[in-house]
Motif scaffolding. Structure first.
Motif, short mmCIF file in Angstrom:
data_model
loop_
_atom_site.label_atom_id
_atom_site.label_comp_id
_atom_site.label_asym_id
_atom_site.label_seq_id
_atom_site.Cartn_x
_atom_site.Cartn_y
_atom_site.Cartn_z
N VAL A 1 -30.99 -13.24 38.93
CA VAL A 1 -29.63 -13.69 38.61
C VAL A 1 -29.55 -14.06 37.14
O VAL A 1 -28.58 -13.73 36.44
CB VAL A 1 -29.22 -14.87 39.51
N PHE A 2 -30.56 -14.77 36.65
CA PHE A 2 -30.61 -15.16 35.24
C PHE A 2 -30.61 -13.92 34.34
O PHE A 2 -29.86 -13.86 33.37
CB PHE A 2 -31.88 -15.99 34.99
N ALA A 3 -31.43 -12.93 34.68
CA ALA A 3 -31.53 -11.70 33.88
C ALA A 3 -30.22 -10.92 33.87
O ALA A 3 -29.92 -10.22 32.88
CB ALA A 3 -32.66 -10.82 34.41
N PHE A 4 -29.44 -11.01 34.92
CA PHE A 4 -28.15 -10.33 34.99
C PHE A 4 -27.07 -11.13 34.26
O PHE A 4 -26.24 -10.56 33.53
CB PHE A 4 -27.75 -10.12 36.46
N ALA A 5 -27.07 -12.45 34.47
CA ALA A 5 -25.97 -13.28 33.97
C ALA A 5 -26.00 -13.47 32.47
O ALA A 5 -24.95 -13.48 31.82
CB ALA A 5 -26.00 -14.64 34.67
N VAL A 6 -27.19 -13.63 31.89
CA VAL A 6 -27.27 -13.91 30.45
C VAL A 6 -26.66 -12.78 29.61
O VAL A 6 -25.81 -13.05 28.75
CB VAL A 6 -28.72 -14.21 30.03
N PRO A 7 -27.05 -11.52 29.81
CA PRO A 7 -26.42 -10.46 29.01
C PRO A 7 -24.93 -10.28 29.33
O PRO A 7 -24.14 -9.93 28.44
CB PRO A 7 -27.21 -9.21 29.34
N LEU A 8 -24.54 -10.51 30.58
CA LEU A 8 -23.12 -10.40 30.93
C LEU A 8 -22.29 -11.37 30.10
O LEU A 8 -21.26 -11.00 29.51
CB LEU A 8 -22.92 -10.66 32.42
#
Length: 338
Positions: free
Chosen positions: A283-290
């Protein structure tokens, strides 16, 4: 009897990274000069003086740590503090490449375009420099755990400067150096920005920049309970370089990246991502760039007064970046640690 390796103290690591900061700032100044001083025609410049004096100070400090252990009776690898071995090897490599760079500039000339990023001597300098600068990170890596921000600061600065240097030598695909007007025009397919070709360059730059900025955080989270503030620190250091290369014409975009670092720190605090907490890691890896690239386009749009003309580009680019982040997380941690 075989002697064990010694561990450098916190103070030693802190001095190492502060001298490395001097070293790095010299390179940032030199990068600015190569991009913005067209009459640059000599190796002997104030920027090179800052850069090479920073190297000399860093090299002297690391050599002193080894010599002090030799004086205490340690021999061979036992005299080299844990994590400092690669730096000891990189110091003479850097010195040789520095002399080679002097010869290169003397007989071939001074680069002022993209060729600066492909010069063999420059590639040798940047590679050995990254090895030297990441010494405190290697020291901390041996410990792991849940360090406080202050305790993690030498490793965090080392990680941040290494990230900035990687992005420096990928500046032909660096999305952080775009100003708001350039972003809007590129994703509007305007002829003055190269049409669809300009959009292609920006899209490719977003992909490369996204991975360069995200990979260090995901790697650190695998080893440490990364303290809050680390992501912001990384973005601030990278933006110091970015604004220098862009001649301070991208300040609004740099501010957006710093805000994204603050958001990433909030996510670190709330999610506590790790190999054991695999769902939160992804979730962290998806949310940060988003969040990062949504802010990128939002700030550009507010600064210019309009959003890019091709809606699919600016709405889809943050999602593509988020999916790349998720894929990177899956590659780095395929399954939960048993």
């Amino acid at each position: 009897m075989q002697q064990g390796r010694v561990r450098a103290s916190y103070r030693t690591d802190l001095v190492t990274v502060l001298l490395g900061t001097w070293f790095s700032l010299g390179l940032f100044l030199d990068a600015w000069a190569h991009s913005n001083v067209p009459e640059l025609e000599t190796f002997f410049t104030p920027w090179h003086a800052v850069f090479y004096s920073g190297f000399a100070a860093t090299g002297a400090w690391i050599s002193w740590q080894v010599w002090r252990n030799v004086q205490a009776g340690r021999r061979g690898l036992a005299a080299v503090p844990e994590g400092y071995g690669p730096a000891v090897l990189a110091l003479p490599v850097f010195a040789v490449c520095g002399f080679g760079d002097y010869l290169w500039h003397t007989f071939i000339g001074i680069e002022q375009g993209i060729d600066i990023l492909f010069s063999p001597t420059h590639l040798g300098l940047i590679t050995s420099m990254i090895v030297i600068l990441t010494t405190p990170l290697r020291t901390a890596w041996a410990d792991g755990g849940s360090p406080s921000f202050l305790r993690f600061l030498p490793a965090g600065l080392a990680l941040s400067f290494a990230t900035a240097l990687v992005l420096l030598f990928a500046q032909y695909a660096d999305a952080t150096v775009y100003g708001p007007e350039g972003i809007i025009r590129a994703f509007s397919f305007e002829k003055g920005a190269g049409g669809s070709g300009g959009a292609t360059r920006l899209a490719a730059s977003i992909t490369v920049t996204n991975l360069v900025l995200l990979a260090p955080l995901l790697l650190a989270v695998r080893r440490f309970r990364v303290p809050v503030g680390t992501a912001t620190l990384l973005q601030v250091v990278v933006m110091l370089l970015s604004t220098a290369v862009a001649n301070y014409e991208n300040l609004e975009i740099a501010a957006a990246f710093v805000v994204s670092g603050i958001v990433a720190d909030v996510l670190l605090w709330k999610l506590r991502p790790s190999e054991e907490r695999l769902r939160e890691y992804r979730v962290f890896a998806f949310a940060v760039p988003l969040v990062t690239w949504a802010l990128y386009f939002a700030v550009a749009g507010v600064s210019v007064g309009r959003m890019p003309g091709v809606t699919e580009m600016w709405t889809g680019a943050p999602i593509v970046a988020a999916l790349h982040g998720l894929l990177l997380a899956v590659v780095l941690v395929p399954t939960r640690r048993s």
